[in-house]
Scaffold this motif. Structure first.
Motif, PDB file in Angstrom:
ATOM      1  N   ARG A   1      29.514  43.954  55.879  1.00 48.28           N
ATOM      2  CA  ARG A   1      30.487  43.109  55.184  1.00 48.28           C
ATOM      3  C   ARG A   1      30.137  42.977  53.710  1.00 48.28           C
ATOM      4  NH1 ARG A   1      32.703  37.959  58.445  1.00 48.28           N
ATOM      5  NH2 ARG A   1      33.345  39.055  60.332  1.00 48.28           N
ATOM      6  N   LEU A   2      31.168  42.847  52.874  1.00 51.86           N
ATOM      7  CA  LEU A   2      30.960  42.602  51.453  1.00 51.86           C
ATOM      8  C   LEU A   2      31.355  41.162  51.153  1.00 51.86           C
ATOM      9  CD1 LEU A   2      32.329  45.829  49.728  1.00 51.86           C
ATOM     10  CD2 LEU A   2      29.992  45.264  50.372  1.00 51.86           C
ATOM     11  N   TYR A   3      30.434  40.404  50.584  1.00 52.36           N
ATOM     12  CA  TYR A   3      30.742  39.022  50.198  1.00 52.36           C
ATOM     13  C   TYR A   3      30.928  38.974  48.690  1.00 52.36           C
ATOM     14  CZ  TYR A   3      29.193  37.793  54.871  1.00 52.36           C
ATOM     15  OH  TYR A   3      29.077  37.711  56.221  1.00 52.36           O
ATOM     16  N   GLU A   4      32.017  38.370  48.262  1.00 53.06           N
ATOM     17  CA  GLU A   4      32.272  38.292  46.825  1.00 53.06           C
ATOM     18  C   GLU A   4      31.249  37.363  46.173  1.00 53.06           C
ATOM     19  OE1 GLU A   4      36.341  37.415  45.923  1.00 53.06           O
ATOM     20  OE2 GLU A   4      35.994  37.703  43.783  1.00 53.06           O
ATOM     21  N   LEU A   5      30.775  37.759  44.989  1.00 56.54           N
ATOM     22  CA  LEU A   5      29.775  36.944  44.298  1.00 56.54           C
ATOM     23  C   LEU A   5      30.435  35.739  43.634  1.00 56.54           C
ATOM     24  CD1 LEU A   5      27.531  39.618  42.546  1.00 56.54           C
ATOM     25  CD2 LEU A   5      27.181  38.479  44.725  1.00 56.54           C
ATOM     26  N   LYS A   6      29.623  34.710  43.404  1.00 58.57           N
ATOM     27  CA  LYS A   6      30.110  33.520  42.709  1.00 58.57           C
ATOM     28  C   LYS A   6      30.220  33.788  41.218  1.00 58.57           C
ATOM     29  CE  LYS A   6      28.276  29.984  45.799  1.00 58.57           C
ATOM     30  NZ  LYS A   6      27.162  30.660  46.504  1.00 58.57           N
ATOM     31  N   ASP A   7      30.984  32.942  40.543  1.00 62.03           N
ATOM     32  CA  ASP A   7      31.173  33.033  39.096  1.00 62.03           C
ATOM     33  C   ASP A   7      29.831  33.203  38.381  1.00 62.03           C
ATOM     34  OD1 ASP A   7      32.449  32.869  36.589  1.00 62.03           O
ATOM     35  OD2 ASP A   7      32.059  30.718  36.484  1.00 62.03           O
ATOM     36  N   ARG A   8      28.847  32.396  38.804  1.00 61.95           N
ATOM     37  CA  ARG A   8      27.539  32.421  38.141  1.00 61.95           C
ATOM     38  C   ARG A   8      26.847  33.776  38.324  1.00 61.95           C
ATOM     39  NH1 ARG A   8      23.167  31.088  40.909  1.00 61.95           N
ATOM     40  NH2 ARG A   8      24.452  29.973  42.420  1.00 61.95           N
ATOM     41  N   GLU A   9      26.954  34.327  39.548  1.00 61.76           N
ATOM     42  CA  GLU A   9      26.275  35.594  39.828  1.00 61.76           C
ATOM     43  C   GLU A   9      26.959  36.760  39.113  1.00 61.76           C
ATOM     44  OE1 GLU A   9      24.821  34.851  44.346  1.00 61.76           O
ATOM     45  OE2 GLU A   9      26.969  34.766  43.976  1.00 61.76           O
ATOM     46  N   VAL A  10      28.296  36.723  39.084  1.00 65.19           N
ATOM     47  CA  VAL A  10      29.035  37.768  38.370  1.00 65.19           C
ATOM     48  C   VAL A  10      28.662  37.729  36.890  1.00 65.19           C
ATOM     49  CG1 VAL A  10      31.312  38.552  37.665  1.00 65.19           C
ATOM     50  CG2 VAL A  10      30.953  37.754  39.994  1.00 65.19           C
ATOM     51  N   ALA A  11      28.606  36.510  36.344  1.00 65.58           N
ATOM     52  CA  ALA A  11      28.277  36.357  34.927  1.00 65.58           C
ATOM     53  C   ALA A  11      26.893  36.926  34.639  1.00 65.58           C
ATOM     54  CB  ALA A  11      28.347  34.882  34.532  1.00 65.58           C
ATOM     55  N   ALA A  12      25.941  36.674  35.535  1.00 69.09           N
ATOM     56  CA  ALA A  12      24.574  37.172  35.324  1.00 69.09           C
ATOM     57  C   ALA A  12      24.565  38.698  35.279  1.00 69.09           C
ATOM     58  CB  ALA A  12      23.661  36.659  36.431  1.00 69.09           C
ATOM     59  N   LYS A  13      25.377  39.317  36.136  1.00 59.91           N
ATOM     60  CA  LYS A  13      25.448  40.789  36.147  1.00 59.91           C
ATOM     61  C   LYS A  13      26.065  41.307  34.850  1.00 59.91           C
ATOM     62  CE  LYS A  13      23.911  42.118  40.213  1.00 59.91           C
ATOM     63  NZ  LYS A  13      24.708  41.885  41.420  1.00 59.91           N
ATOM     64  N   ARG A  14      27.068  40.577  34.370  1.00 55.23           N
ATOM     65  CA  ARG A  14      27.774  41.066  33.180  1.00 55.23           C
ATOM     66  C   ARG A  14      26.895  41.032  31.941  1.00 55.23           C
ATOM     67  NH1 ARG A  14      32.910  37.736  34.431  1.00 55.23           N
ATOM     68  NH2 ARG A  14      34.179  39.168  35.658  1.00 55.23           N
ATOM     69  N   GLU A  15      25.886  40.150  31.959  1.00 50.14           N
ATOM     70  CA  GLU A  15      24.979  40.097  30.808  1.00 50.14           C
ATOM     71  C   GLU A  15      24.390  41.460  30.512  1.00 50.14           C
ATOM     72  OE1 GLU A  15      21.833  37.203  30.875  1.00 50.14           O
ATOM     73  OE2 GLU A  15      23.067  35.862  32.090  1.00 50.14           O
ATOM     74  N   GLU A  16      24.217  42.251  31.583  1.00 45.97           N
ATOM     75  CA  GLU A  16      23.518  43.527  31.416  1.00 45.97           C
ATOM     76  C   GLU A  16      24.452  44.647  30.992  1.00 45.97           C
ATOM     77  OE1 GLU A  16      22.136  43.960  35.382  1.00 45.97           O
ATOM     78  OE2 GLU A  16      20.493  42.545  35.115  1.00 45.97           O
ATOM     79  N   ILE A  17      25.752  44.341  30.930  1.00 49.78           N
ATOM     80  CA  ILE A  17      26.737  45.375  30.611  1.00 49.78           C
ATOM     81  C   ILE A  17      27.513  44.945  29.367  1.00 49.78           C
ATOM     82  CG2 ILE A  17      28.694  46.691  31.471  1.00 49.78           C
ATOM     83  CD1 ILE A  17      27.823  45.841  34.316  1.00 49.78           C
ATOM     84  N   GLY A  18      27.339  45.665  28.278  1.00 50.27           N
ATOM     85  CA  GLY A  18      28.085  45.342  27.066  1.00 50.27           C
ATOM     86  C   GLY A  18      29.453  45.988  27.105  1.00 50.27           C
ATOM     87  N   MET A  19      30.440  45.315  26.495  1.00 52.28           N
ATOM     88  CA  MET A  19      31.765  45.934  26.473  1.00 52.28           C
ATOM     89  C   MET A  19      32.376  45.791  25.084  1.00 52.28           C
ATOM     90  SD  MET A  19      34.745  45.699  29.247  1.00 52.28           S
ATOM     91  CE  MET A  19      36.109  46.848  29.238  1.00 52.28           C
ATOM     92  N   VAL A  20      32.995  46.864  24.627  1.00 54.10           N
ATOM     93  CA  VAL A  20      33.652  46.871  23.322  1.00 54.10           C
ATOM     94  C   VAL A  20      35.117  47.218  23.554  1.00 54.10           C
ATOM     95  CG1 VAL A  20      33.739  47.998  21.074  1.00 54.10           C
ATOM     96  CG2 VAL A  20      31.531  47.504  22.135  1.00 54.10           C
ATOM     97  N   PHE A  21      35.992  46.411  22.951  1.00 52.42           N
ATOM     98  CA  PHE A  21      37.414  46.516  23.270  1.00 52.42           C
ATOM     99  C   PHE A  21      38.183  47.215  22.160  1.00 52.42           C
ATOM    100  CE2 PHE A  21      35.574  42.869  25.322  1.00 52.42           C
ATOM    101  CZ  PHE A  21      36.111  42.873  26.599  1.00 52.42           C
ATOM    102  N   GLN A  22      39.328  47.725  22.542  1.00 49.72           N
ATOM    103  CA  GLN A  22      40.195  48.388  21.572  1.00 49.72           C
ATOM    104  C   GLN A  22      40.586  47.428  20.445  1.00 49.72           C
ATOM    105  OE1 GLN A  22      43.546  50.246  23.455  1.00 49.72           O
ATOM    106  NE2 GLN A  22      44.520  50.820  21.535  1.00 49.72           N
TER     107      GLN A  22
END
Ligand SMILES: Nc1ncnc2c1ncn2[C@@H]1O[C@H](COP(=O)(O)OP(=O)(O)OP(=O)(O)O)[C@@H](O)[C@H]1O
Ligand SMILES: [Mg+2]
Lengths: 274, 340
Positions: free
Chosen positions: A97-118
């Motif tokens: 089963r896949l359990y969706e992560l909480k807002d806090r956990e998703v945010a922690a993952k995003r810290e490691e991924i930079g994004m640059v927008f158009q």
């Protein structure tokens, strides 16, 4: 359609650094995404090794942005699996089963991924330096001094040392995009996503942004770049992915794909943009 | 041109002799090479101005000469203790009601925009109810809450009660006023805040999420400060409007500015002069609030205009310094602007 692409992907990795044992920075397995009845991603398979620069090209509406946004969970994946640095994006797997992560956990993952927008998306109510300092201060809870020091250094690195006090609307498009890159780098990401970073720029400003990105690639940053700049892809890219209609049509070294495209759709697309 | 050459021409023979031909050439050139521009005439505008002037004169005349205005009474009560107490209460009530209204309004707006249909629906229902009924009715309703619920209790819903209170004692006129005006104001503020939040580009949320900021932090640090630009002007209007709306509480005998003047004129029958006294106070405070609103608006316009915002105090300072014929010092044109 997608199976050969992924096979090709691992082949490139083996060839590039003999890094067959390293965990891929990004690994997509049969990723599906739909908006209502519209299937936007129809099974994407892709691997991006650490330190690799992967360029994503394809016609408008082919799902490039959507795929990029799935990688940092700005969009939820509807099927398949997407891993960043060996960890599932947005979900935790327990048994089958896949359990969706909480807002806090998703945010922690995003810290490691930079994004640059158009469209840069700088925070207009903050100066260039405040834009760069914001996330280290608020998310990483760094001290003001260290955040400031690194912010100044990063702005210097993108050639904007003298613009730290300027508000975004006092900067040119190229300058704004360079601040946006510095802002993403301030979180010390291990992966950078670029979604058409130069498409909103006047032609004479494209170069200054590409220069910063080239420098970043030279320093070994793992990058996925959606772009129409074929020159950049050829020169800086380690891999080129051609997407159309929500699938990966062709994958290979930019030199090969650009000079000798195998697929008809790739040929048709490249004949228009080159 | 004419104005400048005329005095020079009339300054006497010595100068004329010295400047000689040059001066004559100048005037000759100007008369032959330039045309006099005649602006469009607006005869009706002059009629209108005359009409307004006559009406204004009549108004001033009657205000000054009609003895029943009793200006001496106005002067006498303007700073009387009763009125000042009333003014103080009006100010406190306005501040408390607006603070409560804004705080609750922000919560309601965030609920209204929530993806959760229960939260969004609840906020929608609240706004529908409190905007859809007259605020005067709401005031009287809260004042008479004891008739509906003689005792109010604190405890577990449908379970045991811990504290039981007498509604009559709890709902004082002031509490009823705060409830009535505050809950009503929250409904209006919710709509203002919602419009402000929705005016902020979605890319801002994406950018801050991509940086690892959580939802509430994004709201607080990124969205709300930008929404402020849209939220503040109507909020200023709401505050100014609330200052005057608080006069409704005189019906539930809260001793505000209006009620205080009513107390006096019910005794002295100087109704008009006391209403004028109260009105002058209302006018004074709204004028001050208008200036404060302008200052706050400039504070939050940072980054929205290319030209650095200048605060009222700075402009005032600059005006004063230029009046004294001093060039503005660099400090008065500090690019950061804004009030601190
Ligand atoms: N939030 C959304 N809701 C509904 N449809 C969407 C949404 N986002 C994207 N789409 C649709 O998904 C498809 C792919 O969009 P996407 O932005 O990924 O394309 P793209 O390859 O990035 O195109 P472009 O080169 O124009 O940026 C398009 O048809 C688009 O209309
Ligand atoms: Mg796109």
């Amino acid at each position: 359609m997608s199976a050969p692409a992924s096979a090709l992907g691992s082949a490139t990795q083996d060839g590039s650094a003999g890094a067959a044992t390293t965990v891929p920075m990004v690994k997509a397995e049969n990723v599906h995404k739909n908006f209502g009845s519209l299937d936007v991603l129809k099974g994407i398979d892709l691997e991006v090794a650490p330190r690799e620069v992967c360029c994503l090209v394809g016609p408008s509406g082919s799902g490039k942005s959507t795929f990029l946004r799935c990688i940092n969970h700005l969009e939820k994946v509807d099927g398949g699996r997407l891993m960043v640095d060996g960890e599932l994006v947005g979900y935790r797997q327990k048994g089958d089963r896949l359990y969706e992560l909480k807002d806090r956990e998703v945010a922690a993952k995003r810290e490691e991924i930079g994004m640059v927008f158009q469209r840069f998306n700088l925070f207009p109510h903050m100066t260039a330096l405040e834009n760069v300092m914001e996330a280290p201060l608020r998310v990483k809870r760094e001290s003001k001094r260290s955040a400031r020091e690194r912010g100044v250094a990063l702005l210097e690195r993108v050639g904007l040392a003298d613009k730290r006090g300027a508000y975004p609307n006092q900067l040119s498009g190229g300058q704004q995009q360079r601040v946006a890159i510095a802002r993403a780098l301030a979180m010390k990401p291990k992966l950078m996503l670029f979604d058409e970073p130069t498409s909103a720029l006047d032609p004479e400003l494209v170069g200054e942004v590409l220069d910063v990105m080239r420098q970043l690639a030279d320093e070994g940053m793992t990058m996925i770049v959606v772009t129409h700049e074929m020159g950049f892809a050829r020169e800086v890219g380690d891999a080129l992915v051609f997407m159309d209609g929500g699938v990966v049509v062709e994958f290979g070294h930019p030199r090969d794909v650009l000079t000798n495209p195998q697929h008809k759709r790739t040929q048709a697309f490249l004949s228009k943009v080159l | 041109m004419k104005l400048q050459t005329d005095p020079a021409a009339g300054t006497g023979n010595a100068q004329r002799g010295a400047q000689g031909a040059a001066g004559r050439e100048g005037t000759g050139a100007s008369t032959s090479a330039t045309f006099t521009a005649v602006p469009v005439r607006h005869p009706w505008r002059w009629v209108a101005i005359a009409g307004v002037a006559v009406l204004a004169a009549m108004l001033v005349n009657t205000i000054l000469t009609n003895p029943r205005f009793e200006w001496s009474v106005v002067g006498e009560y303007f700073t009387s203790q009763t009125l000042l107490d009333g003014l103080r209460l009006t100010l406190i009530l306005t501040a408390v009601v607006m603070a409560a209204g804004i705080a609750l309004g922000v919560v309601l707006a965030i609920m209204r925009l929530s993806a959760n249909p229960v939260l969004s629906g609840a906020a929608g229902g609240y706004i529908w109810l409190f905007r859809g009924t007259p605020v005067l009715v709401q005031l009287i309703f809260w004042f008479n809450l004891a008739a509906l619920y003689p005792r109010l209790s604190l405890g577990i819903p449908f379970g045991p009660e811990f504290v039981v209170l007498d509604a009559n004692a709890l709902i004082t006129p002031f509490v009823a006023a705060v409830l009535g005006l505050g809950l009503n104001e929250a409904a209006y503020m919710a709509e203002i805040v919602r419009a402000g939040i929705q005016s902020v580009d979605e890319g801002q949320t994406e950018a801050s999420s991509a940086l690892g900021m959580r939802r509430m932090m994004t709201m607080r640090r990124i969205i709300l400060p930008q929404a402020m630009r849209v939220i503040i002007p109507p909020t200023g209007n709401e505050t100014i409007s609330m200052l005057k709306t608080t006069s409704l509480v005189s019906v539930i005998s809260v001793g505000d500015l209006l009620y205080s003047s009513q107390i006096i004129y019910s005794r002295t029958f100087q109704t008009i002069p006391l209403l004028i006294t109260a009105s002058i106070w209302y006018l004074l405070v709204t004028t001050v609030l208008t200036f404060v609103q302008g200052g706050i608006e400039r504070r939050y316009s940072r980054g929205s205009t290319r030209n650095a915002p200048t605060s009222l105090s700075r402009r005032l300072l600059r005006n004063l310094t230029t009046f004294h014929a001093k060039p503005p010092s660099p400090a008065t044109t500090d690019p950061k602007g804004g009030i601190r």
